[in-house]
Design a protein around this motif. Structure first.
Motif, mmCIF file in Angstrom:
data_model
loop_
_atom_site.group_PDB
_atom_site.id
_atom_site.type_symbol
_atom_site.label_atom_id
_atom_site.label_comp_id
_atom_site.label_asym_id
_atom_site.label_seq_id
_atom_site.Cartn_x
_atom_site.Cartn_y
_atom_site.Cartn_z
ATOM 1 N N LYS A 253 -56.006 -135.304 56.182
ATOM 2 C CA LYS A 253 -57.231 -134.517 55.720
ATOM 3 C C LYS A 253 -58.074 -135.280 54.676
ATOM 4 C CE LYS A 253 -55.576 -129.776 56.460
ATOM 5 N NZ LYS A 253 -55.344 -128.472 55.975
ATOM 6 N N ILE A 254 -57.500 -135.979 53.789
ATOM 7 C CA ILE A 254 -58.031 -136.719 53.157
ATOM 8 C C ILE A 254 -58.799 -137.726 53.391
ATOM 9 C CG2 ILE A 254 -57.695 -138.183 50.883
ATOM 10 C CD1 ILE A 254 -55.406 -136.520 49.845
ATOM 11 N N LEU A 255 -58.185 -138.549 54.498
ATOM 12 C CA LEU A 255 -58.873 -139.624 55.280
ATOM 13 C C LEU A 255 -59.724 -139.105 56.043
ATOM 14 C CD1 LEU A 255 -55.412 -141.517 56.489
ATOM 15 C CD2 LEU A 255 -56.902 -142.060 54.632
ATOM 16 N N ASN A 256 -59.952 -138.118 56.303
ATOM 17 C CA ASN A 256 -61.236 -137.611 57.172
ATOM 18 C C ASN A 256 -62.254 -137.233 56.097
ATOM 19 O OD1 ASN A 256 -60.172 -137.442 59.647
ATOM 20 N ND2 ASN A 256 -58.980 -135.566 59.614
ATOM 21 N N LEU A 257 -62.193 -137.383 54.931
ATOM 22 C CA LEU A 257 -63.456 -137.099 53.971
ATOM 23 C C LEU A 257 -63.861 -138.353 53.658
ATOM 24 C CD1 LEU A 257 -61.401 -134.941 51.238
ATOM 25 C CD2 LEU A 257 -62.787 -134.369 52.961
ATOM 26 N N SER A 258 -65.269 -138.240 53.268
ATOM 27 C CA SER A 258 -65.853 -139.271 53.058
ATOM 28 C C SER A 258 -65.442 -140.163 51.777
ATOM 29 C CB SER A 258 -67.510 -139.127 52.868
ATOM 30 O OG SER A 258 -67.764 -138.412 51.650
ATOM 31 N N LEU A 259 -65.877 -141.252 51.544
ATOM 32 C CA LEU A 259 -65.362 -142.172 50.420
ATOM 33 C C LEU A 259 -65.500 -141.363 49.021
ATOM 34 C CD1 LEU A 259 -65.735 -145.769 51.609
ATOM 35 C CD2 LEU A 259 -63.717 -144.581 51.342
ATOM 36 N N GLN A 260 -66.927 -140.920 48.911
ATOM 37 C CA GLN A 260 -67.352 -140.010 47.890
ATOM 38 C C GLN A 260 -66.727 -138.924 47.608
ATOM 39 O OE1 GLN A 260 -69.257 -141.424 50.481
ATOM 40 N NE2 GLN A 260 -69.885 -143.216 49.217
ATOM 41 N N GLU A 261 -66.129 -138.182 48.866
ATOM 42 C CA GLU A 261 -65.497 -136.917 48.301
ATOM 43 C C GLU A 261 -63.767 -136.960 48.232
ATOM 44 O OE1 GLU A 261 -67.908 -133.999 51.328
ATOM 45 O OE2 GLU A 261 -66.673 -135.468 52.473
ATOM 46 N N ARG A 262 -63.409 -138.163 48.636
ATOM 47 C CA ARG A 262 -61.767 -138.414 48.609
ATOM 48 C C ARG A 262 -61.406 -138.357 47.124
ATOM 49 N NH1 ARG A 262 -60.285 -143.555 52.468
ATOM 50 N NH2 ARG A 262 -61.070 -142.610 54.460
ATOM 51 N N PRO A 263 -60.349 -137.760 46.786
ATOM 52 C CA PRO A 263 -59.838 -137.958 45.476
ATOM 53 C C PRO A 263 -59.212 -139.287 45.146
ATOM 54 C CG PRO A 263 -57.891 -136.961 47.123
ATOM 55 C CD PRO A 263 -59.541 -137.051 47.815
ATOM 56 N N ASP A 264 -59.007 -139.586 43.984
ATOM 57 C CA ASP A 264 -58.301 -140.788 43.572
ATOM 58 C C ASP A 264 -57.309 -140.860 43.189
ATOM 59 O OD1 ASP A 264 -58.990 -139.790 40.990
ATOM 60 O OD2 ASP A 264 -60.687 -141.004 40.479
ATOM 61 N N ALA A 265 -56.627 -139.558 42.996
ATOM 62 C CA ALA A 265 -55.132 -139.232 42.627
ATOM 63 C C ALA A 265 -54.742 -137.616 43.245
ATOM 64 C CB ALA A 265 -54.972 -139.158 41.141
ATOM 65 N N VAL A 266 -53.399 -137.779 43.599
ATOM 66 C CA VAL A 266 -52.942 -136.340 43.901
ATOM 67 C C VAL A 266 -51.615 -136.319 43.054
ATOM 68 C CG1 VAL A 266 -52.088 -134.917 45.850
ATOM 69 C CG2 VAL A 266 -53.860 -136.866 46.332
ATOM 70 N N ILE A 267 -51.593 -134.772 42.928
ATOM 71 C CA ILE A 267 -50.431 -134.320 42.247
ATOM 72 C C ILE A 267 -49.664 -133.468 43.252
ATOM 73 C CG2 ILE A 267 -49.200 -132.989 40.484
ATOM 74 C CD1 ILE A 267 -51.407 -133.413 38.616
ATOM 75 N N ALA A 268 -48.828 -133.932 43.894
ATOM 76 C CA ALA A 268 -47.896 -133.322 45.159
ATOM 77 C C ALA A 268 -47.024 -132.145 44.467
ATOM 78 C CB ALA A 268 -47.176 -134.438 45.945
ATOM 79 N N GLY A 269 -46.688 -131.321 45.341
ATOM 80 C CA GLY A 269 -45.755 -130.183 44.858
ATOM 81 C C GLY A 269 -44.431 -130.685 44.900
ATOM 82 N N SER A 270 -43.966 -131.756 45.534
ATOM 83 C CA SER A 270 -42.527 -132.405 45.505
ATOM 84 C C SER A 270 -42.590 -133.668 45.560
ATOM 85 C CB SER A 270 -41.554 -131.745 46.328
ATOM 86 O OG SER A 270 -42.063 -131.945 47.859
ATOM 87 N N ASP A 271 -41.384 -134.433 45.610
ATOM 88 C CA ASP A 271 -41.220 -135.870 45.939
ATOM 89 C C ASP A 271 -41.512 -136.084 47.531
ATOM 90 O OD1 ASP A 271 -41.261 -137.053 43.489
ATOM 91 O OD2 ASP A 271 -39.206 -136.989 43.410
ATOM 92 N N GLU A 272 -41.034 -134.905 48.042
ATOM 93 C CA GLU A 272 -41.077 -134.976 49.716
ATOM 94 C C GLU A 272 -42.195 -135.087 50.033
ATOM 95 O OE1 GLU A 272 -38.391 -132.912 52.576
ATOM 96 O OE2 GLU A 272 -37.274 -132.218 50.688
ATOM 97 N N VAL A 273 -43.009 -134.308 49.505
ATOM 98 C CA VAL A 273 -44.688 -134.245 49.870
ATOM 99 C C VAL A 273 -45.438 -135.467 49.655
ATOM 100 C CG1 VAL A 273 -46.893 -133.170 49.415
ATOM 101 C CG2 VAL A 273 -44.827 -131.584 49.775
ATOM 102 N N ALA A 274 -44.969 -136.034 48.456
ATOM 103 C CA ALA A 274 -45.592 -137.180 47.932
ATOM 104 C C ALA A 274 -45.087 -138.394 48.813
ATOM 105 C CB ALA A 274 -45.248 -137.503 46.519
ATOM 106 N N ALA A 275 -43.899 -138.301 49.235
ATOM 107 C CA ALA A 275 -43.554 -139.584 50.013
ATOM 108 C C ALA A 275 -44.163 -139.293 51.495
ATOM 109 C CB ALA A 275 -42.010 -139.320 50.427
ATOM 110 N N GLY A 276 -44.357 -138.183 51.855
ATOM 111 C CA GLY A 276 -45.059 -138.101 53.482
ATOM 112 C C GLY A 276 -46.684 -138.587 53.085
ATOM 113 N N MET A 277 -47.124 -138.540 52.141
ATOM 114 C CA MET A 277 -48.592 -138.733 51.766
ATOM 115 C C MET A 277 -48.667 -140.446 51.551
ATOM 116 S SD MET A 277 -50.190 -135.963 49.147
ATOM 117 C CE MET A 277 -51.830 -136.683 49.429
ATOM 118 N N VAL A 278 -47.413 -141.097 50.942
ATOM 119 C CA VAL A 278 -47.396 -142.300 50.898
ATOM 120 C C VAL A 278 -47.338 -143.000 52.489
ATOM 121 C CG1 VAL A 278 -45.850 -144.335 50.112
ATOM 122 C CG2 VAL A 278 -46.670 -142.441 48.264
ATOM 123 N N ILE A 279 -46.547 -142.467 53.107
ATOM 124 C CA ILE A 279 -46.057 -142.958 54.376
ATOM 125 C C ILE A 279 -47.349 -143.071 55.239
ATOM 126 C CG2 ILE A 279 -44.934 -142.559 56.576
ATOM 127 C CD1 ILE A 279 -42.370 -141.689 54.668
#
Length: 339
Positions: free
Chosen positions: A236-262
């Motif tokens: 979903k983030i990648l579908n946003l324009s560069l201006q709209e994308r976040p520059d950081a994310v606080i994930a709800g768990s390490d599992e979620v964060a790992a999925g985002m990294v991958i």
């Protein structure tokens, strides 16, 4: 299973004398101590088993209630709980609720049916009014979970402070647009002190507010729990324009964060240069993926062990209900180090 009465009969001594030997009380001759020990050895009877029987327990079981055992956090909790329960010569009955209220109520019914002497609740699905009814059948401890009912003990980590530290850290690194992943939206909007999700979210938004910023509702992702959910959020983030994308994310768990990294790396995103990602819990995978995760460490082993010790203090009448909260710690790794 042998009982203290069996030990007394085989040793030819009274139950009270056997009890004094087991509890290492004075005024028992060495000869009698030897007879008790020999009888215990012959019957395979342990002091821990004796303690359990003198406690008045009829089951020797503790129910441990989790949403799912496949989640690394709950697997770690259950492992520590089970290891600690074994020191009291107790078995653990692991019940997965899959987030369903009926599953939790079924687990609590083990107390009513005397199949368990106590329960450790690692997640709460039902209202406290219902859960409180089961305290007449056994002892309850909320482990790594909030408890608005002060009649039931709570052992957990400091969620508000942990997310406050995480937000301050990202702001200090120069991040301007911070996205946020959480569970149910209805939970995060509750007042502080009622549940883990609400305290985490308030630590986040109140820290932003102090810095003169506000959370973007379009960059709050709810019902996010698994690695696959994390991949979906990154898409979903990648579908946003560069201006709209976040520059950081606080994930709800390490599992979620790992999925985002991958997912991010698979699509050419540089982490942390393009998007910094911060996880929660310091699970083993936090240090094992391609970009090790900065994470909010919770002392899961300590929380689990304290929950068990406190449960047995309650069963023994040595303690009353208590709320004990452990501090968290921010561990910096490669997923946020740039800027």
């Amino acid at each position: 299973m042998a009982t203290i009465s069996d030990v007394a009969k085989l040793s030819g001594l009274s139950v009270s004398t056997v009890s004094r030997v087991i509890n290492n009380k004075p005024h028992v001759s060495e000869a009698k101590r030897q007879r008790v020990q020999e009888a215990m050895d012959a019957l395979g009877y342990s002091p821990l088993q004796a303690a359990r029987q003198m406690r008045g327990s009829g089951s020797g079981n503790v129910a441990v209630v989790v949403p799912t055992i496949t989640n690394n956090l709950f697997a770690h909790l259950v492992d520590s709980i089970e290891r600690t329960c074994s020191k009291y010569a107790y078995r653990t009955l692991i019940i997965q609720t899959y987030g369903e209220r009926a599953g939790e109520e079924e687990a609590l019914n083990l107390l009513r049916m005397q199949h368990a002497d106590g329960a450790i609740l690692c997640a709460i699905e039902n209202q406290w009014e219902l859960i409180r009814k089961f305290t007449q059948y056994g002892r309850l401890v909320a482990c790594n979970e909030y408890n608005e009912d002060h009649e039931i003990s709570m052992i957990c980590g400091r969620q508000y402070e942990g997310f406050q530290k995480a937000t301050e850290y990202l702001l200090g690194k120069g991040h301007q647009r911070i996205a946020y992943c959480t569970g149910a939206k209805a939970l995060v909007l509750q007042p502080k002190g009622l549940n883990i999700d609400s305290d985490r979210y308030r630590g986040f938004i109140e820290t932003l507010s102090k810095a003169g910023k506000s959370a973007d509702p379009d960059q709050m992702f709810t019902r996010i729990h698994t690695m696959e959910d994390g991949k979906r959020v990154m898409k979903k983030i990648l579908n946003l324009s560069l201006q709209e994308r976040p520059d950081a994310v606080i994930a709800g768990s390490d599992e979620v964060a790992a999925g985002m990294v991958i997912e991010g790396l698979a699509n050419g995103i540089r982490i942390p240069e393009d998007i910094a990602i911060l996880g929660v819990d310091d699970q083993p995978l936090a240090s094992c993926i391609q970009i090790p995760l900065t994470t909010i460490r919770q002392p899961i082993q300590e929380i689990a062990e304290e929950s068990v010790h406190h449960l047995f203090d309650l069963l023994d009448g040595k303690s009353s209900h208590q709320h004990k909260i452990f501090p968290g710690e921010l561990l910096e790794q490669e997923s946020t180090r740039a800027l």
